[in-house]
Design a protein around this motif. Structure first.
Motif, PDB file in Angstrom:
ATOM      1  N   ALA A   9       0.894  -1.257   0.118  1.00 34.70           N
ATOM      2  CA  ALA A   9      -0.125  -0.200  -0.169  1.00 34.70           C
ATOM      3  C   ALA A   9       0.977   1.284   0.053  1.00 34.70           C
ATOM      4  O   ALA A   9       1.914   1.161   0.631  1.00 34.70           O
ATOM      5  N   PHE A  10       0.468   2.198  -0.602  1.00 30.19           N
ATOM      6  CA  PHE A  10       1.108   3.384  -0.520  1.00 30.19           C
ATOM      7  C   PHE A  10       0.217   4.557   0.161  1.00 30.19           C
ATOM      8  O   PHE A  10      -1.308   4.802  -0.347  1.00 30.19           O
ATOM      9  N   LEU A  11       0.570   5.429   0.981  1.00 24.42           N
ATOM     10  CA  LEU A  11      -0.098   6.431   1.619  1.00 24.42           C
ATOM     11  C   LEU A  11       0.353   7.709   1.369  1.00 24.42           C
ATOM     12  O   LEU A  11       1.704   7.967   1.429  1.00 24.42           O
ATOM     13  N   THR A  12      -0.331   8.595   0.474  1.00 27.91           N
ATOM     14  CA  THR A  12       0.153   9.992   0.189  1.00 27.91           C
ATOM     15  C   THR A  12      -0.997  10.964   0.533  1.00 27.91           C
ATOM     16  O   THR A  12      -2.163  10.713   0.743  1.00 27.91           O
ATOM     17  N   LEU A  27      -3.808   7.117  12.020  1.00 27.52           N
ATOM     18  CA  LEU A  27      -4.109   6.247  10.659  1.00 27.52           C
ATOM     19  C   LEU A  27      -3.000   5.087  10.624  1.00 27.52           C
ATOM     20  O   LEU A  27      -3.178   4.096  10.089  1.00 27.52           O
ATOM     21  N   LEU A  28      -1.650   5.660  10.750  1.00 29.31           N
ATOM     22  CA  LEU A  28      -0.704   4.651  10.704  1.00 29.31           C
ATOM     23  C   LEU A  28      -0.828   3.488  11.537  1.00 29.31           C
ATOM     24  O   LEU A  28      -0.368   2.374  11.209  1.00 29.31           O
ATOM     25  N   LEU A  81      -1.978  -2.305  12.672  1.00 33.14           N
ATOM     26  CA  LEU A  81      -2.947  -3.196  13.229  1.00 33.14           C
ATOM     27  C   LEU A  81      -3.864  -4.032  12.242  1.00 33.14           C
ATOM     28  O   LEU A  81      -4.299  -5.101  12.484  1.00 33.14           O
ATOM     29  N   THR A  82      -4.129  -3.312  11.006  1.00 32.50           N
ATOM     30  CA  THR A  82      -4.815  -4.083   9.962  1.00 32.50           C
ATOM     31  C   THR A  82      -3.846  -5.010   9.038  1.00 32.50           C
ATOM     32  O   THR A  82      -4.391  -5.914   8.649  1.00 32.50           O
ATOM     33  N   PHE A  83      -2.737  -4.594   8.772  1.00 29.76           N
ATOM     34  CA  PHE A  83      -1.818  -5.089   7.896  1.00 29.76           C
ATOM     35  C   PHE A  83      -0.973  -6.146   8.552  1.00 29.76           C
ATOM     36  O   PHE A  83       0.180  -5.668   9.136  1.00 29.76           O
ATOM     37  N   THR A  84      -1.467  -7.421   8.968  1.00 26.54           N
ATOM     38  CA  THR A  84      -0.603  -8.193   9.667  1.00 26.54           C
ATOM     39  C   THR A  84      -0.363  -9.484   9.353  1.00 26.54           C
ATOM     40  O   THR A  84      -0.856  -9.826   8.043  1.00 26.54           O
TER      41      THR A  84
END
Length: 359
Positions: free
Chosen positions: A126-129, A334-335, A340-343
């Motif tokens: 995932a990219f967060l921008t 958000l981070l 906690l979601t991408f595990t």
């Protein structure tokens, strides 16, 4: 859960420091991979973050070619030993580590000219921008309202030190400016430039007629002994406290300009990035009346004098900043949600899952 963070610059330490603290408070194990850089390590120690050094920061443009294999070897060995469930970073290091460990890698980006997203794209989950980011990075691209600096300068997080003026040695009503000078020795700075040595001297001389001047010189190239300016010699962890109290920031670098805007401090930015193809975050902040992007050095001097002489400026900038940040996301929250979601147990997690959780 094991969370791995890459902090290649001081700005990365600020980006992740509160997220790391919160994850540790929740009982998760955290490890930071860092470059051997004096300022970066000083910040890691000041915030008591658990870190290991994977390599140094080369000063020559070709150094990455021979440093990269050695550094990646160290990173892979230590990462496999740690066993990350999720990885945060910018560019190829985090992406490659995610590939070899089978862990989801999350990239937080804000610079369109950088090639980091090009190199990392095939391997990043995932990219967060920021919303202002002007490139499309595919279906795994999530935009948030704010900037990377929202992770540590959001009003819900940042509390300025009330004793910073005493620490700086300036009076309660004394006007002061900060000048931030870039070393332009990063791999992403190839072909870019800021103020010349003569322009730096003239800038300090001009500003000193209007205010006390503090200089943060990344390259330590400027001799201040014959100039009416002081080095910013407090711990680097105090720089944002000083910036929040300053009457003006003038810089040929990038990050501190965004930081000044989010703190309500007028900022002038001048380097060869400025122009029609400038980065989206600086264009947006200028549209909001929080910063000036100027390519002409004479314009920098004129605007500096105007801002320092106008007594209505502090109130104007505080009002503009308050209006702008009122809808800005708390990026630390958000981070944490992303971490906690991408595990390891959520291999099929997508950005739609993050958006659903974070609202």
């Amino acid at each position: 859960m094991n969370c791995l963070f890459f902090t290649n610059t001081p700005a990365h330490v600020h980006l992740y420091k509160h997220t790391i603290d919160r994850l540790e408070e929740l009982g998760h194990d955290v490890l930071v991979f860092a470059r051997s850089d004096e300022c970066t390590e000083a910040l890691l120690r000041a915030h008591e973050l658990p870190y290991v050094i994977y390599g140094g920061r080369g000063e020559k443009k070709h150094s990455l070619l021979w440093e990269l294999p050695v550094q990646l070897g160290r990173i892979v060995w230590r990462a496999r030993k740690f066993g990350p469930d999720v990885i945060f970073g910018i560019g190829p290091y985090a992406a490659y580590t995610g590939l070899v460990t089978g862990s989801p890698a999350i990239a937080v980006l804000d610079s369109e000219p950088s090639l980091d997203h090009v190199v990392a794209r095939p391997f990043v989950r995932a990219f967060l921008t920021p919303e202002a980011f002007q490139k499309e990075l595919g279906e795994n691209h999530y935009r948030f309202r704010g900037f990377k600096e929202s992770a540590y300068l959001h009003p819900d997080i940042f509390e300025p030190d009330p004793g910073i003026r005493d620490a700086l040695g300036v009076g309660p009503d004394e006007s002061f400016a900060i000048v931030r000078l870039n070393s332009f020795n990063g791999h992403h700075d190839v072909g870019r430039k800021g103020f010349s040595l003569e322009q730096r001297r003239r800038l300090l001389e001009e500003l000193a007629t209007e205010a006390t001047v503090f200089v943060s010189d990344e390259g330590s190239n400027l001799d201040l002994e014959r100039l009416d300016a002081r080095p910013f010699d407090l711990h680097p962890a105090k720089l944002h406290d000083a910036l929040s109290e300053a009457d003006l920031l003038v810089a040929d670098t990038q990050t501190m300009v965004t930081e000044a805007a989010l703190l309500g401090t007028p900022a002038i930015r001048s380097n060869s990035f400025v122009g029609e193809s400038d980065m989206g975050n600086f264009l947006e902040l200028e549209d909001e009346g929080l910063i000036y992007n100027l390519s002409s050095f004479d314009a920098v001097l004129d605007r500096s004098r105007t801002l320092l002489a106008d007594e209505s400026v502090p109130e104007q900038w505080e009002r503009r900043r308050d209006e702008y940040v009122s809808e800005m996301v708390n990026l630390t929250e958000l981070l944490c949600t992303v971490a906690l979601t991408f595990t390891e147990s959520a291999r099929e997690t997508t950005l739609s899952d993050v958006a659903e959780v974070s609202g």
